[in-house]
Design a protein around this motif. Structure first.
Motif, PDB file in Angstrom:
ATOM      1  N   HIS A  65     -28.295  40.336  15.565  1.00 19.74           N
ATOM      2  CA  HIS A  65     -29.242  39.612  15.914  1.00 19.74           C
ATOM      3  C   HIS A  65     -28.587  38.124  15.904  1.00 19.74           C
ATOM      4  N   SER A  66     -27.935  38.042  14.453  1.00 16.61           N
ATOM      5  CA  SER A  66     -27.163  36.843  14.231  1.00 16.61           C
ATOM      6  C   SER A  66     -26.200  36.417  15.316  1.00 16.61           C
ATOM      7  N   VAL A  67     -25.809  37.352  16.225  1.00 14.80           N
ATOM      8  CA  VAL A  67     -24.767  36.706  17.115  1.00 14.80           C
ATOM      9  C   VAL A  67     -25.383  37.072  18.484  1.00 14.80           C
ATOM     10  N   SER A  68     -26.519  37.058  18.603  1.00 17.70           N
ATOM     11  CA  SER A  68     -27.244  37.265  20.007  1.00 17.70           C
ATOM     12  C   SER A  68     -26.784  36.171  21.215  1.00 17.70           C
ATOM     13  N   MET A  69     -26.638  34.944  20.515  1.00 20.17           N
ATOM     14  CA  MET A  69     -25.973  33.992  21.208  1.00 20.17           C
ATOM     15  C   MET A  69     -25.369  32.922  20.384  1.00 20.17           C
ATOM     16  N   VAL A  70     -24.160  32.551  20.783  1.00 25.26           N
ATOM     17  CA  VAL A  70     -23.389  31.808  20.018  1.00 25.26           C
ATOM     18  C   VAL A  70     -22.797  30.772  20.639  1.00 25.26           C
ATOM     19  N   SER A  71     -22.375  29.472  19.931  1.00 23.93           N
ATOM     20  CA  SER A  71     -21.620  28.409  20.437  1.00 23.93           C
ATOM     21  C   SER A  71     -20.031  28.892  20.732  1.00 23.93           C
ATOM     22  N   VAL A  72     -19.476  28.652  22.002  1.00 23.63           N
ATOM     23  CA  VAL A  72     -18.195  29.217  22.127  1.00 23.63           C
ATOM     24  C   VAL A  72     -16.909  28.662  20.982  1.00 23.63           C
ATOM     25  N   ASP A  73     -16.259  29.463  20.793  1.00 24.21           N
ATOM     26  CA  ASP A  73     -15.152  29.468  20.024  1.00 24.21           C
ATOM     27  C   ASP A  73     -13.961  29.815  20.746  1.00 24.21           C
ATOM     28  N   PRO A  74     -13.332  28.869  21.289  1.00 23.91           N
ATOM     29  CA  PRO A  74     -11.907  29.154  22.047  1.00 23.91           C
ATOM     30  C   PRO A  74     -10.945  30.173  21.363  1.00 23.91           C
ATOM     31  N   ASP A  75     -10.982  29.968  20.090  1.00 26.30           N
ATOM     32  CA  ASP A  75      -9.986  30.788  19.362  1.00 26.30           C
ATOM     33  C   ASP A  75     -10.351  32.011  19.070  1.00 26.30           C
ATOM     34  N   GLN A  76     -11.661  32.504  19.383  1.00 28.01           N
ATOM     35  CA  GLN A  76     -12.073  34.023  19.325  1.00 28.01           C
ATOM     36  C   GLN A  76     -12.071  34.609  20.721  1.00 28.01           C
ATOM     37  N   GLU A  77     -11.665  34.022  21.869  1.00 26.23           N
ATOM     38  CA  GLU A  77     -11.662  34.497  23.007  1.00 26.23           C
ATOM     39  C   GLU A  77     -10.411  34.714  23.596  1.00 26.23           C
ATOM     40  N   LEU A  79      -7.725  34.655  25.867  1.00 26.51           N
ATOM     41  CA  LEU A  79      -7.374  33.530  26.940  1.00 26.51           C
ATOM     42  C   LEU A  79      -5.805  33.653  26.731  1.00 26.51           C
ATOM     43  N   PRO A  80      -5.448  33.023  28.104  1.00 31.64           N
ATOM     44  CA  PRO A  80      -6.129  32.807  29.335  1.00 31.64           C
ATOM     45  C   PRO A  80      -6.045  34.128  30.010  1.00 31.64           C
ATOM     46  N   ALA A  81      -6.704  33.845  31.133  1.00 34.40           N
ATOM     47  CA  ALA A  81      -6.872  35.317  32.154  1.00 34.40           C
ATOM     48  C   ALA A  81      -6.998  34.728  33.522  1.00 34.40           C
ATOM     49  N   LYS A  82      -6.777  35.663  34.571  1.00 38.10           N
ATOM     50  CA  LYS A  82      -6.937  35.677  35.925  1.00 38.10           C
ATOM     51  C   LYS A  82      -7.369  36.751  36.404  1.00 38.10           C
ATOM     52  N   PHE A  83      -8.338  36.898  37.534  1.00 38.53           N
ATOM     53  CA  PHE A  83      -8.289  37.949  38.162  1.00 38.53           C
ATOM     54  C   PHE A  83      -8.942  37.821  39.580  1.00 38.53           C
ATOM     55  N   ARG A  96      -8.161  27.553  28.437  1.00 37.43           N
ATOM     56  CA  ARG A  96      -8.550  26.547  27.465  1.00 37.43           C
ATOM     57  C   ARG A  96      -7.972  25.316  27.762  1.00 37.43           C
ATOM     58  N   LYS A  97      -8.736  24.252  27.548  1.00 35.82           N
ATOM     59  CA  LYS A  97      -8.544  22.872  27.670  1.00 35.82           C
ATOM     60  C   LYS A  97      -9.240  21.976  26.397  1.00 35.82           C
ATOM     61  N   GLY A  98      -7.971  21.677  25.600  1.00 36.09           N
ATOM     62  CA  GLY A  98      -8.500  21.032  24.574  1.00 36.09           C
ATOM     63  C   GLY A  98      -9.229  21.960  23.833  1.00 36.09           C
ATOM     64  N   ASP A  99     -10.618  21.805  23.179  1.00 39.63           N
ATOM     65  CA  ASP A  99     -11.513  22.275  22.400  1.00 39.63           C
ATOM     66  C   ASP A  99     -12.504  23.152  23.326  1.00 39.63           C
ATOM     67  N   GLN A 100     -12.035  23.218  24.675  1.00 37.74           N
ATOM     68  CA  GLN A 100     -13.332  23.968  25.548  1.00 37.74           C
ATOM     69  C   GLN A 100     -12.592  24.886  26.252  1.00 37.74           C
ATOM     70  N   MET A 101     -13.433  26.092  26.479  1.00 35.79           N
ATOM     71  CA  MET A 101     -13.001  27.002  27.450  1.00 35.79           C
ATOM     72  C   MET A 101     -13.539  26.755  28.670  1.00 35.79           C
ATOM     73  N   ILE A 102     -12.803  27.222  29.920  1.00 38.61           N
ATOM     74  CA  ILE A 102     -13.119  26.802  31.089  1.00 38.61           C
ATOM     75  C   ILE A 102     -12.991  28.011  31.910  1.00 38.61           C
ATOM     76  N   HIS A 103     -14.049  28.136  32.762  1.00 37.38           N
ATOM     77  CA  HIS A 103     -14.179  29.029  33.788  1.00 37.38           C
ATOM     78  C   HIS A 103     -14.141  28.536  35.007  1.00 37.38           C
ATOM     79  N   ARG A 104     -13.192  28.855  35.901  1.00 39.83           N
ATOM     80  CA  ARG A 104     -12.654  28.366  37.375  1.00 39.83           C
ATOM     81  C   ARG A 104     -13.168  29.449  38.264  1.00 39.83           C
ATOM     82  N   GLU A 105     -13.731  28.966  39.577  1.00 37.48           N
ATOM     83  CA  GLU A 105     -13.837  29.834  40.532  1.00 37.48           C
ATOM     84  C   GLU A 105     -13.088  29.082  41.757  1.00 37.48           C
TER      85      GLU A 105
END
Length: 603
Positions: A65-77, A79-83, A96-105
């Motif tokens: 329950h304590s992690v049902s939704m959390v703010s994104v931490d790029p260090d915990q993801e 990254l990077p990935a492509k498919f 990753r771009k700076g402190d943000q994680m980016i999803h691109r289509e």
């Protein structure tokens, strides 16, 4: 095949009332409510609980329950990935771009050429991470679901559940507050709009199980405060089974159809109250009149362990304040079983239990089963003997309430079942068993309305059914009544505005249509609303407003050719040939892509 009943005749016969004479009657008051379940008791947030409940807070942090939704931490993801998603001819990138994680289509044409690039910073992860994680991005004032998810069991990035199809929505799936109900602790919906809200507490917190804490905190801030037993906070262990389970069911009961009671909302529910005071969940019935057992709640209720005792409930096995470490999981849950059963009850020897299941009771009696979510399996919650043979597939033939409705009036039952039938008829219109559900819903809801209980939800469903049956006068009258009843931008008002806008557009009354479409597009992001808004603006001689609306439609549905084709026409009229050529070429390429996807889907 029997012909479908004529809804037009149904409305003509049953709609023998004068709309302006109808009176909306207030519902009955709740009885036996815990002190903190009253509507005037406020939420204070989990942080207000920590000072006095440090031990409980630390144990809460161990739970999902304590992690049902959390703010994104790029260090915990990862990254990077492509498919590449072949069914939709789309590339995805996660980086990753700076402190943000980016999803691109990147949407590609039939020749592999990049046609459209769409990307968003991701704000939140949604889901505990046990099976996987989804991701949430922000588009202006709105939150949406990323088409990319992480699957823990396969350790892979892939398209999100429901996106593994040729014509998937990409970044066009905008979420409302109902989508977050089971993942966030608390939110503030702006002007009551379920589509625009501020998240006050990101993860499921203390008050989702114990109720709002304002009165409880105020009591213990008094000088010489003594232990209080007046119900200023709810302890689920001290509730009877129905009320205790309702706390879990508010999120873990996901049925085929759901109907809110009149003038109620999911977020109105408070621990210690019956869930059916707020909503009714319906599951499919099978050909033998039994209920389809697909969810944890229905499965548990079918277990002999449940039916032969009054004490077994969700928290018998699931301690909300303790999650055993992986190495202790088998022993922890086996001890739960042995608290009621003797070791010899299994009927198998210890040696055979070890060889079959590592002496894990749940492995045999609550096995892991595949789900419709890719790469994911969940545990079956019917405790009992599970055979290896595949279950016999039976057709869905009706709807049944999952929970007891003994406390609801006959009219309330009629209303909620009718709304659930309407939902099912829209989701599965080709099912022969549900082909009359629109007629059934109309007949039942007209009777509800004739008895003076025509709330905004009832009138909205009736207006949509009337419009579908080409009864524009009735549909318009009902929609106008909804606008009078519902001043906040909730679903009934949005649907009524949209229907009135469509009818005005069909009559070429563009001034009326544009007024309604402008209001709808401030409440909700749907590409077709912006597209029709653009048509109205252009018809009224407002080309720049039309271009703005079309660009918004294209950003929400970038793989659709129509927006670009209309942009090409408008730019041509404005003499901007370069822009016209650009959008005309893109429209042609997108159309070729659509035809290729249709051919691929047909194969």
């Amino acid at each position: 095949m029997m012909p479908t009943p004529n809804l037009s005749r149904c409305f003509a016969v049953l709609f023998g009332i004068t709309f302006c004479q109808l009176i909306l009657l207030a519902g009955g008051a709740l009885a036996q409510t815990p002190a903190n379940a009253k509507p005037d008791v406020g939420y204070v947030g989990t942080q207000a609980c920590i000072a006095c409940h440090q031990e409980q807070y630390q144990s809460y942090l161990e739970t999902k329950h304590s992690v049902s939704m959390v703010s994104v931490d790029p260090d915990q993801e990862q990254l990077p990935a492509k498919f590449y998603h072949k069914p939709s001819m789309t590339d995805y990138e996660v980086f990753r771009k700076g402190d943000q994680m980016i999803h691109r289509e990147i949407i590609r044409g039939v020749d592999g050429q990049e046609l459209v690039r769409n990307e968003h910073p991701v704000l939140y992860t949604i889901g505990s991470g046990t099976h996987g994680k989804g991701y949430i991005f922000k588009d202006g004032d709105f939150l949406g679901q990323s088409p990319v998810s992480w699957y823990q069991s396969s350790k892979t990035w892939d398209v999100s559940p429901g996106y593994d199809v040729p014509f998937q929505p990409g970044f066009g799936r905008i979420l409302n507050s109902e989508c977050f109900f089971c993942h966030v602790g608390d939110m503030d919906r702006k002007q009551g709009n379920p589509n625009v809200f501020h998240i006050n507490e990101v993860a499921i917190g203390c008050e989702r199980c114990h109720g709002p804490g304002e009165a409880h905190v105020a009591h213990y801030q008094l000088p010489n405060a003594k232990p209080d037993e007046t119900g200023k906070i709810v302890n689920p262990e001290k509730l009877d089974r129905v009320l205790s389970e309702a706390i879990c069911q508010q999120c873990h009961l996901q049925a085929a159809g759901k109907a809110l009671l009149a003038n109620k909302d999911d977020w109105d529910y408070r621990p210690g109250l019956p869930l059916t005071d707020f909503r009714v969940d319906y599951q499919y019935k099978l050909g033998d009149d039994s209920m389809r057992v697909v969810g944890h709640i229905e499965q548990l209720h079918m277990s002999e362990c449940y039916t032969k005792t009054d004490s077994l409930t969700c928290i018998t096995c699931h301690d909300p304040h303790h999650t055993p470490p992986p190495e202790d999981t088998v022993a922890f849950y086996r001890a739960k079983c042995l608290s009621c059963h003797q070791d010899q009850d299994c009927g198998e020897t210890k040696q055979r239990r070890d060889s079959l299941a590592g002496n894990d009771c749940a492995k045999c009696h609550m096995p892991q089963l595949d789900t419709e979510v890719p790469h994911t399996a969940f545990r079956h919650h019917r405790i009992g003997i599970h055979r290896d043979e595949a279950p016999v597939q039976q057709a869905n033939t009706g709807l049944a309430s999952v929970l007891s409705l003994d406390d609801l009036s006959a009219l309330q039952k009629q209303r909620t079942l009718a709304i659930a039938k309407y939902q099912v008829s829209q989701e599965d219109p080709q099912n022969v068993h549900f082909r009359d559900y629109g007629f059934d819903a109309a007949r039942a809801l007209i009777e509800v309305k004739n008895q003076g209980k025509g709330d905004a939800e009832v009138n909205t469903v009736l207006s949509l059914l009337a419009a579908a049956q080409r009864q524009p006068t009735i549909a318009k009258t009902l929609s106008e009544e909804v606008l009078e009843q519902e001043k906040s931008p909730k679903r009934p008002r949005v649907e009524a505005l949209r229907l009135l806008a469509q009818m005005a557009f069909q009559k070429q009354d563009y001034e009326t249509a544009v007024k309604f479409y402008r209001e709808v597009t401030t409440y909700q992001l749907q590409p077709f609303d912006f597209f029709y808004l653009a048509l109205c603006e252009q018809s009224l001689g407002n080309p720049q407003a039309a271009i703005t609306a079309l660009n918004r439609a294209a950003s929400l549905a970038p793989n659709v050719a129509d927006s670009h084709r209309l942009l090409a026409q408008i730019y041509t009229q404005l003499g901007q040939q370069d822009q016209a050529a650009k959008h005309s070429e893109l429209a042609n390429q997108l159309q070729e892509r659509i035809q290729a996807l249709q051919a691929q889907a047909a194969q």
